[in-house]
Scaffold this motif. Structure first.
Motif, mmCIF file in Angstrom:
data_model
loop_
_atom_site.group_PDB
_atom_site.id
_atom_site.type_symbol
_atom_site.label_atom_id
_atom_site.label_comp_id
_atom_site.label_asym_id
_atom_site.label_seq_id
_atom_site.Cartn_x
_atom_site.Cartn_y
_atom_site.Cartn_z
ATOM 1 N N LEU A 1 0.808 -1.210 0.000
ATOM 2 C CA LEU A 1 0.000 0.000 0.000
ATOM 3 C C LEU A 1 0.845 1.265 0.000
ATOM 4 C CD1 LEU A 1 -2.730 -1.027 2.596
ATOM 5 C CD2 LEU A 1 -2.912 -1.047 0.109
ATOM 6 N N ASN A 2 2.154 1.099 0.143
ATOM 7 C CA ASN A 2 3.052 2.258 0.209
ATOM 8 C C ASN A 2 2.574 3.235 1.274
ATOM 9 O OD1 ASN A 2 5.291 3.765 -0.501
ATOM 10 N ND2 ASN A 2 4.165 4.967 -2.030
ATOM 11 N N GLU A 3 2.163 2.684 2.393
ATOM 12 C CA GLU A 3 1.586 3.483 3.476
ATOM 13 C C GLU A 3 2.331 3.164 4.770
ATOM 14 O OE1 GLU A 3 0.306 6.008 5.405
ATOM 15 O OE2 GLU A 3 -1.089 5.960 3.709
ATOM 16 N N SER A 4 3.044 4.146 5.316
ATOM 17 C CA SER A 4 3.858 3.903 6.496
ATOM 18 C C SER A 4 3.065 4.015 7.789
ATOM 19 C CB SER A 4 5.030 4.900 6.532
ATOM 20 O OG SER A 4 4.528 6.238 6.579
ATOM 21 N N ASN A 5 1.919 4.668 7.759
ATOM 22 C CA ASN A 5 1.136 4.869 8.972
ATOM 23 C C ASN A 5 0.231 3.659 9.198
ATOM 24 O OD1 ASN A 5 -0.637 5.680 11.001
ATOM 25 N ND2 ASN A 5 -0.600 7.817 10.336
ATOM 26 N N VAL A 6 0.600 2.833 10.188
ATOM 27 C CA VAL A 6 -0.139 1.589 10.404
ATOM 28 C C VAL A 6 -1.576 1.854 10.830
ATOM 29 C CG1 VAL A 6 0.509 1.327 12.836
ATOM 30 C CG2 VAL A 6 0.041 -0.705 11.448
ATOM 31 N N LYS A 7 -1.837 3.000 11.439
ATOM 32 C CA LYS A 7 -3.211 3.330 11.848
ATOM 33 C C LYS A 7 -4.102 3.510 10.626
ATOM 34 C CE LYS A 7 -1.975 6.892 14.458
ATOM 35 N NZ LYS A 7 -0.512 6.746 14.512
ATOM 36 N N VAL A 8 -3.546 4.068 9.568
ATOM 37 C CA VAL A 8 -4.307 4.235 8.323
ATOM 38 C C VAL A 8 -4.537 2.881 7.662
ATOM 39 C CG1 VAL A 8 -4.323 5.294 6.031
ATOM 40 C CG2 VAL A 8 -3.425 6.570 8.000
ATOM 41 N N VAL A 9 -3.506 2.030 7.667
ATOM 42 C CA VAL A 9 -3.643 0.689 7.091
ATOM 43 C C VAL A 9 -4.718 -0.093 7.828
ATOM 44 C CG1 VAL A 9 -2.458 -1.486 6.627
ATOM 45 C CG2 VAL A 9 -1.251 0.677 6.324
ATOM 46 N N ALA A 10 -4.745 0.026 9.161
ATOM 47 C CA ALA A 10 -5.790 -0.635 9.944
ATOM 48 C C ALA A 10 -7.168 -0.144 9.524
ATOM 49 C CB ALA A 10 -5.575 -0.379 11.437
ATOM 50 N N GLY A 11 -7.258 1.143 9.208
ATOM 51 C CA GLY A 11 -8.521 1.687 8.733
ATOM 52 C C GLY A 11 -8.951 1.076 7.413
ATOM 53 N N TYR A 12 -7.987 0.848 6.522
ATOM 54 C CA TYR A 12 -8.306 0.256 5.223
ATOM 55 C C TYR A 12 -8.865 -1.167 5.385
ATOM 56 C CZ TYR A 12 -5.563 4.031 3.068
ATOM 57 O OH TYR A 12 -5.080 5.254 2.662
ATOM 58 N N PHE A 13 -8.185 -1.971 6.190
ATOM 59 C CA PHE A 13 -8.645 -3.348 6.358
ATOM 60 C C PHE A 13 -9.960 -3.401 7.153
ATOM 61 C CE2 PHE A 13 -4.153 -4.433 5.449
ATOM 62 C CZ PHE A 13 -4.382 -5.346 4.432
ATOM 63 N N GLY A 14 -10.109 -2.495 8.115
ATOM 64 C CA GLY A 14 -11.378 -2.425 8.832
ATOM 65 C C GLY A 14 -12.514 -2.064 7.895
ATOM 66 N N ALA A 15 -12.262 -1.118 7.002
ATOM 67 C CA ALA A 15 -13.283 -0.706 6.039
ATOM 68 C C ALA A 15 -13.679 -1.859 5.132
ATOM 69 C CB ALA A 15 -12.769 0.466 5.197
#
Length: 426
Positions: free
Chosen positions: A263-277
């Protein structure tokens, strides 16, 4: 099978659309604390308040709890004031709560956040307004798909998980509440102009006295529906509200690696949001599908299927430490079946309580909110007591089994009594 094409030329399309949009916006702000839980905890910590696991669970569950109780109040409002005025009054409280959080920002205290959480409960209570307002315009044979469309507004929580962490990353967590307030104001204005109460020629309002409500609470079918919806909607909203905390506590390392690689995303909180969504999206979008399936197969048979799958998957998650990718698939399927079960329950409710759909939606919706509150607290307790979630998933699976047993106890009586003249398949 009643389908979406059967709605053409029937009812009132602008009202059905606004019921969906109002519920969508309301569900989005109702569950806003969930995807922002980590960011809010960090902001409070900077101010000297370190939230315990219990305080975090309380903050996340409070909007669910207040929304559950307020559904009964708004159910009264639908019967006494009409759905439209009730909705506008509730939205005004929600907008005030959002602006409070936005204006106070990082200076906000935990106690003020609790008050904001209580105010957001009015958004969760919108369920008791949106569904009856849409359903009053349509005949019994279309209730599954109509209430499924209106109820699919719970896709708003998906919007939360997709965008709230990203907005918070760049502009601060409080800016999410500001965006929510602007959106709520826009929906408020659109709703005021487009939504309409069903005329007496289509639906005749029948305001009840307090004794009438108490009579409904003495009806044993009320409590069966309460149980079924506490499992289906309670499971959906409970997992949705706690999803980010669960993923961060269980799979933070996996998400960090996944985010960097794909995802080229370093912020794990944002990644958690993606998978939660992703997981929550399944339950939100499939609610009308569950209603349509129930229109074809009957709500009882549909609930057997949906609840049975949820039980098996919850026990799998409780007994086996799943790899991250498999865990996401399991959560996706759990949420999908809970979402379809929501549609199936409300395929049955208007057939049994058609004349009292306003207050019954409030009562049963309240049970769903209470179920969500209990699930969040159970998962928080499981983490605090055992440093894991196996106990929480096990307890949830047992409760779903109890609901399945309840279906077996009532199905024959329902099919041979009110189901005979219900107007749709049960």
């Amino acid at each position: 099978m009643a389908g979406f094409r059967d709605l053409i030329g029937k009812g009132h399309t602008p009202t059905l659309f606004m019921a969906f949009l109002y519920f969508d916006m309301s569900f989005m702000v109702w569950t806003m604390l969930g995807p922002l839980s980590t960011e809010i905890a960090e902001a409070l910590a900077l101010g000297g308040h370190i939230m315990t696991a219990g305080e975090k669970a309380t903050l996340l569950s409070l909007p669910i709890l207040s929304g559950a109780l307020l559904r009964i109040l708004l159910g009264f409002g639908v019967d006494k004031l009409g759905a439209k005025l009730t909705a506008l009054l509730a939205q005004a409280v929600v907008i005030t709560s959002l602006l409070t959080a936005y204006l106070q920002g990082n200076s906000i205290t935990y106690e003020t956040l609790l008050l904001v959480a209580l105010g957001l409960g009015f958004a969760g209570a919108s369920f008791a307004v949106a569904l009856p307002q849409a359903g009053q315009w349509y005949p019994a044979k279309l209730q599954g798909v109509v209430l499924g469309i209106a109820g699919a507004g719970n896709i708003g929580v998906v919007i939360d998980f997709l965008f709230a962490p990203k907005i918070a990353q760049y502009y601060g967590w409080e800016s999410v509440f500001g965006v929510g307030a602007v959106m709520a104001i826009i929906v408020f204005i659109a709703y005021a102009f487009l939504a309409k109460n069903a005329p007496e020629s289509v639906y005749k309002a029948n305001p009840k006295k307090l004794k009438d409500y108490l009579k409904l609470l003495r009806d044993k079918d009320t409590w069966w529906f309460n149980l079924f919806y506490a499992v289906s909607f309670g499971g959906f909203v409970g997992f949705a509200g706690y999803m980010k905390v669960y993923l961060m506590n269980t799979y933070q390392t996996d998400m960090s690696a996944f985010g960097s690689d794909f995802l080229n995303e370093s912020n794990v909180k944002v990644v958690a949001g993606y998978f939660g969504a992703l997981c929550i999206f399944a339950g939100a979008v499939l609610r009308p599908v569950g209603g349509a399936i129930a229109d074809k197969l009957g709500g009882i048979k549909s609930l057997y299927i949906f609840f049975g799958i949820v039980t098996l998957l919850a026990m799998l998650n409780a007994t086996v430490t799943l790899p991250f990718g498999v865990a996401i698939v399991v959560l996706f399927l759990i949420m999908a079946n809970l979402g379809m079960a929501n549609g199936a329950v409300f395929q049955l409710v208007p057939q049994r309580f058609g004349k009292d759909i306003g207050i019954m939606t409030g009562i049963i919706g309240a049970a769903g909110g209470l179920g969500g509150t209990a699930l969040i607290k159970t998962l928080g307790w499981s983490k605090g007591a055992f440093d894991g979630y196996a106990a929480g998933f096990t307890i949830f699976a047992i409760v779903v089994l109890v609901a399945i047993s309840g279906i077996s106890l009532v199905k024959t009586r329902w099919r041979t009594t009110w189901g005979v003249q219900a107007g749709g398949r049960i």
